[in-house]
Design a protein around this motif. Structure first.
Motif, short mmCIF file in Angstrom:
data_model
loop_
_atom_site.label_atom_id
_atom_site.label_comp_id
_atom_site.label_asym_id
_atom_site.label_seq_id
_atom_site.Cartn_x
_atom_site.Cartn_y
_atom_site.Cartn_z
N GLU A 100 0.82 -1.22 0.00
CA GLU A 100 0.00 0.00 0.00
C GLU A 100 0.85 1.27 0.00
O GLU A 100 0.31 2.37 -0.10
N SER A 101 2.14 1.12 0.11
CA SER A 101 3.00 2.29 0.29
C SER A 101 3.12 3.13 -0.98
O SER A 101 3.23 2.61 -2.09
N ASN A 102 3.15 4.44 -0.80
CA ASN A 102 3.37 5.35 -1.93
C ASN A 102 4.77 5.21 -2.50
O ASN A 102 5.03 5.58 -3.65
N LEU A 103 5.69 4.69 -1.70
CA LEU A 103 7.06 4.49 -2.19
C LEU A 103 7.13 3.50 -3.33
O LEU A 103 8.05 3.52 -4.15
N LEU A 104 6.13 2.62 -3.40
CA LEU A 104 6.09 1.63 -4.48
C LEU A 104 5.67 2.26 -5.81
O LEU A 104 5.94 1.72 -6.89
N GLN A 105 5.02 3.40 -5.72
CA GLN A 105 4.43 4.06 -6.89
C GLN A 105 5.47 4.89 -7.64
O GLN A 105 5.65 6.08 -7.38
N LYS A 106 6.19 4.26 -8.53
CA LYS A 106 7.19 4.98 -9.32
C LYS A 106 7.70 4.07 -10.44
O LYS A 106 7.27 2.91 -10.56
N LYS A 107 8.61 4.60 -11.22
CA LYS A 107 9.27 3.81 -12.26
C LYS A 107 10.53 3.21 -11.66
O LYS A 107 11.37 3.92 -11.10
N TRP A 108 10.66 1.89 -11.79
CA TRP A 108 11.77 1.17 -11.19
C TRP A 108 12.69 0.59 -12.27
O TRP A 108 12.22 0.13 -13.31
N LEU A 109 13.97 0.58 -11.98
CA LEU A 109 14.97 -0.05 -12.84
C LEU A 109 15.33 -1.41 -12.26
O LEU A 109 15.67 -1.51 -11.08
N LEU A 110 15.25 -2.43 -13.08
CA LEU A 110 15.60 -3.77 -12.61
C LEU A 110 17.12 -3.90 -12.49
O LEU A 110 17.86 -3.70 -13.44
#
Length: 220
Positions: A100-110
């Motif tokens: 549920e965290s807003n920190l998860l909401q972004k573009k991530w680089l593998l």
């Protein structure tokens, strides 16, 4: 206080002429002395940086060790050592309800993964920076090709329980882009879940329903 007065006197000395009656520019040694005095004053009055707690120090060491292990390992290799570090790091996650965290909401680089399909693109030199974007309840995976185009897959997300680490996903669209040779929609395949075991502002560690591990950093 004495240090402060020395610094102020040094500044006046540097001003020369009308202040203290000097008509010549201040010598170099005086400039350096004044600089050092002022730095000492500012450091004296600046609040000290809070010391890291034992957990913070351990968390930082483990994060550095994990990223170093990923960097030194070929795609998908050395899983055992990486799992050992994750097992120590996961309980130290500053976020518990990671799904549920807003920190998860972004573009991530593998950074590293055990997923064979993705590693094939990297090992064969077809792709470089693989990314995943989470925006609300939408998910987009992108595997760009070095010579143009790429493979993109999009889908929907849902959280099965409040306060947990698990996120369900289901792919709904997929496209294979061959750049100048055209772009083709292909049947999307895949649904399952991923557990975000560790999450902070600059690191994300997932384990998913295929028993794969994904380690990501913010895409910059």
């Amino acid at each position: 206080m004495r240090l402060f007065l020395v610094a102020v006197m040094s500044v006046f000395f540097l001003l020369g002429g009308t202040t203290l009656g000097f008509s010549q520019p201040a010598p170099v040694f005086a400039v350096n002395f004044a600089k050092q005095s002022l730095e000492g004053v500012f450091n004296f009055f600046s609040p000290a940086k809070p010391a890291l707690s034992a957990d913070d120090e351990r968390r930082q060491r483990l994060k550095e060790a994990l990223l170093m292990e990923c960097e030194c390992s070929d795609a998908g290799t050395n899983r055992g050592k990486i799992e050992e570090i994750i097992a120590e790091l996961a309980p130290l996650s500053p976020v518990t309800a990671t799904a549920e965290s807003n920190l998860l909401q972004k573009k991530w680089l593998l950074v590293w993964t055990t997923e064979k399909e993705i590693n094939a693109f990297i090992t064969w030199g077809i792709s470089g920076d693989v990314s995943q974007t989470i925006n609300g309840n939408e998910l987009e995976n992108m595997i760009p090709f070095r010579k143009g185009g790429g493979l993109g897959v999009s889908g929907s997300l849902s959280i099965p329980e409040n306060g947990g680490k698990r996120t369900n996903f289901k792919f709904t669209t997929a496209a294979l882009d061959f750049a100048k040779w055209g772009k083709f929609n292909i049947p999307p395949i895949g649904e399952g879940w991923f557990d975000t075991l560790y999450l902070d502002e600059d690191l994300r560690v997932d384990a998913n329903s295929r028993d794969d591990i994904l380690i990501c950093a913010p895409f910059e």
